[in-house]
Design an enzyme around this catalytic site. Structure first.
Site, PDB file in Angstrom:
ATOM      1  N   ASP A   1      -5.539  -5.491  -7.776  1.00 18.76           N
ATOM      2  CA  ASP A   1      -6.758  -4.679  -7.894  1.00 18.76           C
ATOM      3  C   ASP A   1      -6.464  -3.189  -7.707  1.00 18.76           C
ATOM      4  O   ASP A   1      -6.880  -2.578  -6.727  1.00 18.76           O
ATOM      5  CB  ASP A   1      -7.841  -5.153  -6.912  1.00 18.76           C
ATOM      6  CG  ASP A   1      -7.397  -5.063  -5.464  1.00 18.76           C
ATOM      7  OD1 ASP A   1      -6.180  -5.079  -5.211  1.00 18.76           O
ATOM      8  OD2 ASP A   1      -8.273  -4.947  -4.589  1.00 18.76           O
TER       9      ASP A   1
ATOM     10  N   GLU B   1       0.845  -1.189   0.000  1.00 14.34           N
ATOM     11  CA  GLU B   1       0.000   0.000   0.000  1.00 14.34           C
ATOM     12  C   GLU B   1       0.885   1.246   0.000  1.00 14.34           C
ATOM     13  O   GLU B   1       1.748   1.402   0.862  1.00 14.34           O
ATOM     14  CB  GLU B   1      -0.938   0.017   1.219  1.00 14.34           C
ATOM     15  CG  GLU B   1      -1.827   1.237   1.303  1.00 14.34           C
ATOM     16  CD  GLU B   1      -2.605   1.493   0.021  1.00 14.34           C
ATOM     17  OE1 GLU B   1      -2.627   2.653  -0.440  1.00 14.34           O
ATOM     18  OE2 GLU B   1      -3.200   0.532  -0.519  1.00 14.34           O
TER      19      GLU B   1
ATOM     20  N   GLY C   1       2.979  -2.293  -5.462  1.00 17.95           N
ATOM     21  CA  GLY C   1       2.771  -3.732  -5.522  1.00 17.95           C
ATOM     22  C   GLY C   1       2.993  -4.333  -6.886  1.00 17.95           C
ATOM     23  O   GLY C   1       3.441  -5.483  -6.995  1.00 17.95           O
TER      24      GLY C   1
END
Length: 281
Positions: free
Chosen positions: A164, A118, A144
């Site tokens: 995602d 994150e 990521g």
């Protein structure tokens, strides 16, 4: 670009599909008596307060977990997700919704390892706090997608990757496919799940075509729309593209997707897709 905060969207119809698929895959993959590496490339804050200012601003959970909360019956994949959510909420009052990190942490075993990425500084801190110094979990303030290659092939020899991003940056669509192809070359037997929003159908068509041309085998697509495609009304649908899916996932989605259309679409105008994009052999 660090403007995206998933707290504004937590528990919406896209989360329901994404997390129902994630729960099914995790429960299947943790049945095998071998360790699993779980990688979440865009982890968010980990857990969300639906009575907080972010979730209350647009109340997107009213398109997802809200109406499902009190339904007496649901498909197995939805029931398992509902069980997880209910365990987080006291006395049946819907106040908390888990992100994918908390779902993975709940379902993983002592032998499994979870890597969470994150970049947003506030959500990164919330995520660290949510994981409560769990020794099985590594929380990374890193990109990521670019860090994915460093985590593959896994020492555990088994991996589930969830990708995602927000797709606020238009190049994310191409970057996701580029990194997925590279990750598959490094570890061809891993399971990779790509979440996508349908805001502009052309971008999804391009992603599907690129994957079909990539040479990667065994790719399934599952998509749920609450309304017909539209360039004017934001995200009308979302989907999951899964490489090397569990063999049980197709049947679970055959049951789940039409049920979601019946229970969450706008005035019966929704639809679903369940497609084998590339055959297994």
């Amino acid at each position: 670009m660090l403007s995206y905060r998933h707290g504004f969207h937590a528990g919406n119809h896209a989360d329901i599909l994404k997390h129902a698929v994630l729960v099914h895959m995790l429960e299947y993959m943790t049945q095998k008596d071998k360790p699993l590496r779980i990688i979440d490339t865009h982890a968010g804050a980990g857990v969300y307060k639906l009575n907080g200012p972010q979730a209350q601003k647009n109340r997107e959970f009213d398109t997802g977990i809200g109406p499902l909360w009190t339904l007496p019956q649901a498909p197995a994949a939805i029931n398992r997700l509902l069980d997880l959510v209910k365990n987080l909420n006291d006395r049946g009052n819907l106040q908390i919704y888990p992100g994918s990190p908390l779902i993975a942490q709940t379902l993983m075993r002592s032998i499994d390892r979870l890597f969470l990425h994150e970049l947003h500084p506030a959500d990164y801190q919330f995520l660290r706090d949510a994981m409560r110094s769990d020794k099985r979990v590594k929380v990374l303030n890193e990109d990521g997608l670019t860090n994915l290659q460093a985590l593959l092939p896994p020492l555990e020899r088994r991996a589930l990757v969830l990708i995602d991003p927000s797709y606020e940056i238009k190049s994310d669509y191409q970057q996701v496919i580029k990194q997925v192809i590279s990750a598959h070359k490094r570890f061809a037997v891993g399971t990779i799940a790509i979440w996508y929003p349908v805001v502009n159908r052309l971008r999804i068509d391009e992603m599907e075509l690129a994957l079909k041309k990539s040479g990667i085998k065994n790719i399934q697509l599952m998509e749920f729309a609450t309304a017909p495609d539209s360039l004017e009304h934001g995200m009308t649908a979302s989907g999951m593209i899964v490489i090397n899916p569990p063999w049980t996932l197709w049947a679970a989605m055959e049951e789940t997707l039409p049920w979601l259309v019946d229970n969450l679409s706008e005035a019966g105008q929704g639809f679903y897709r369940l497609e084998q994009l590339v055959a297994e052999n």
